[in-house]
Write a protein that holds these residues in place. Structure first.
Motif, mmCIF file in Angstrom:
data_model
loop_
_atom_site.group_PDB
_atom_site.id
_atom_site.type_symbol
_atom_site.label_atom_id
_atom_site.label_comp_id
_atom_site.label_asym_id
_atom_site.label_seq_id
_atom_site.Cartn_x
_atom_site.Cartn_y
_atom_site.Cartn_z
ATOM 1 N N PRO A 1 0.818 -1.225 0.000
ATOM 2 C CA PRO A 1 0.000 0.000 0.000
ATOM 3 C C PRO A 1 0.850 1.273 0.000
ATOM 4 N N PHE A 2 1.973 1.242 0.679
ATOM 5 C CA PHE A 2 2.871 2.402 0.705
ATOM 6 C C PHE A 2 3.415 2.682 -0.696
ATOM 7 N N ILE A 3 3.829 1.633 -1.400
ATOM 8 C CA ILE A 3 4.360 1.802 -2.754
ATOM 9 C C ILE A 3 3.265 2.315 -3.685
ATOM 10 N N ASP A 4 2.050 1.814 -3.540
ATOM 11 C CA ASP A 4 0.935 2.285 -4.377
ATOM 12 C C ASP A 4 0.682 3.773 -4.178
ATOM 13 N N VAL A 5 0.688 4.220 -2.945
ATOM 14 C CA VAL A 5 0.461 5.642 -2.657
ATOM 15 C C VAL A 5 1.598 6.480 -3.236
ATOM 16 N N MET A 6 2.830 6.022 -3.102
ATOM 17 C CA MET A 6 3.966 6.775 -3.623
ATOM 18 C C MET A 6 3.916 6.871 -5.147
ATOM 19 N N LEU A 7 3.517 5.816 -5.822
ATOM 20 C CA LEU A 7 3.416 5.864 -7.280
ATOM 21 C C LEU A 7 2.310 6.811 -7.738
ATOM 22 N N VAL A 8 1.201 6.833 -7.039
ATOM 23 C CA VAL A 8 0.120 7.772 -7.373
ATOM 24 C C VAL A 8 0.596 9.209 -7.186
ATOM 25 N N LEU A 9 1.303 9.492 -6.082
ATOM 26 C CA LEU A 9 1.827 10.840 -5.853
ATOM 27 C C LEU A 9 2.843 11.222 -6.924
ATOM 28 N N LEU A 10 3.689 10.278 -7.335
ATOM 29 C CA LEU A 10 4.665 10.543 -8.380
ATOM 30 C C LEU A 10 3.971 10.930 -9.683
ATOM 31 N N ILE A 11 2.933 10.219 -10.045
ATOM 32 C CA ILE A 11 2.197 10.524 -11.269
ATOM 33 C C ILE A 11 1.543 11.901 -11.169
ATOM 34 N N ILE A 12 0.963 12.221 -10.017
ATOM 35 C CA ILE A 12 0.331 13.532 -9.838
ATOM 36 C C ILE A 12 1.351 14.648 -10.002
ATOM 37 N N PHE A 13 2.536 14.499 -9.390
ATOM 38 C CA PHE A 13 3.556 15.546 -9.507
ATOM 39 C C PHE A 13 4.127 15.627 -10.912
ATOM 40 N N VAL B 1 2.494 15.144 -13.654
ATOM 41 C CA VAL B 1 1.498 15.813 -14.493
ATOM 42 C C VAL B 1 1.384 17.288 -14.111
ATOM 43 N N ALA B 2 1.444 17.607 -12.815
ATOM 44 C CA ALA B 2 1.210 18.975 -12.353
ATOM 45 C C ALA B 2 2.415 19.892 -12.555
ATOM 46 N N ALA B 3 3.632 19.375 -12.515
ATOM 47 C CA ALA B 3 4.826 20.230 -12.600
ATOM 48 C C ALA B 3 4.912 21.023 -13.906
ATOM 49 N N PRO B 4 4.712 20.422 -15.070
ATOM 50 C CA PRO B 4 4.789 21.233 -16.298
ATOM 51 C C PRO B 4 3.688 22.280 -16.401
ATOM 52 N N LEU B 5 2.560 22.071 -15.743
ATOM 53 C CA LEU B 5 1.470 23.035 -15.809
ATOM 54 C C LEU B 5 1.741 24.273 -14.985
ATOM 55 N N ALA B 6 2.707 24.224 -14.078
ATOM 56 C CA ALA B 6 2.983 25.332 -13.174
ATOM 57 C C ALA B 6 3.981 26.328 -13.751
#
Length: 159
Positions: free
Chosen positions: A23-35, A37-42
């Motif tokens: 579960p920890f790895i799953d949460v970290m991978l989701v956060l990685l994907i979110i960042f 996607v969001a970084a180039p938009l900023a």
């Protein structure tokens, strides 16, 4: 399951001290994907060549107001192109009429000084007096590594 209990053949219970990290790895991978996607938009994505500066950089605000003057003398507020006669209205829309907002002025290095001053005069006429010039940050020659050019980084350089 973390900390599970197993039963042996002789009837005794054996503790399992292994931690389930899935579960920890799953949460970290989701956060990685979110960042990712969001970084180039900023960032502002207008291609210009900024001149370099060795001035001490200041901290960047949460939502900077970038005014960009391209080499073809086109103006952009953020990523949106704007005509010179509509600059005051566009700035008022972006800042909600706050004339105390700092405007980060980015100009291509090919732009003549006269053209840069014309844009600064348009800002002054619109009531925006807090203007910060943006350039590339480079190391001074004394601190640069021997034989290598310092890598430039874009950022606001406020005198």
């Amino acid at each position: 399951m973390a900390g599970g209990i197993r039963q042996r053949d002789n009837g005794e219970l054996e503790e399992n001290h292994e931690i389930n990290v899935t579960p920890f790895i799953d949460v970290m991978l989701v956060l990685l994907i979110i960042f990712m996607v969001a970084a180039p938009l900023a960032t502002v994505d207008i291609d210009i060549d900024l001149p370099a500066s060795t001035a001490q950089p200041k901290e960047r605000p949460d939502e900077p107001l970038y005014l960009t003057l391209k080499s073809d003398l086109a103006l952009h507020v953020g990523n949106d192109p704007v005509q010179r006669e509509d600059l005051a209205a566009a700035l008022d829309r972006f800042t909600s009429g706050d004339k105390e907002a700092r405007v980060f002025l980015r100009a291509d290095e090919a732009v003549a000084y006269r053209e840069l001053m014309d844009v600064m005069n348009l800002l002054r006429k619109a009531g925006y007096l807090k203007i910060a010039l943006v350039g590339l940050e480079v190391l001074p020659e004394a601190q640069a590594p021997t034989g290598e050019a310092p890598p430039p980084a874009a950022g606001p350089v406020v005198p």
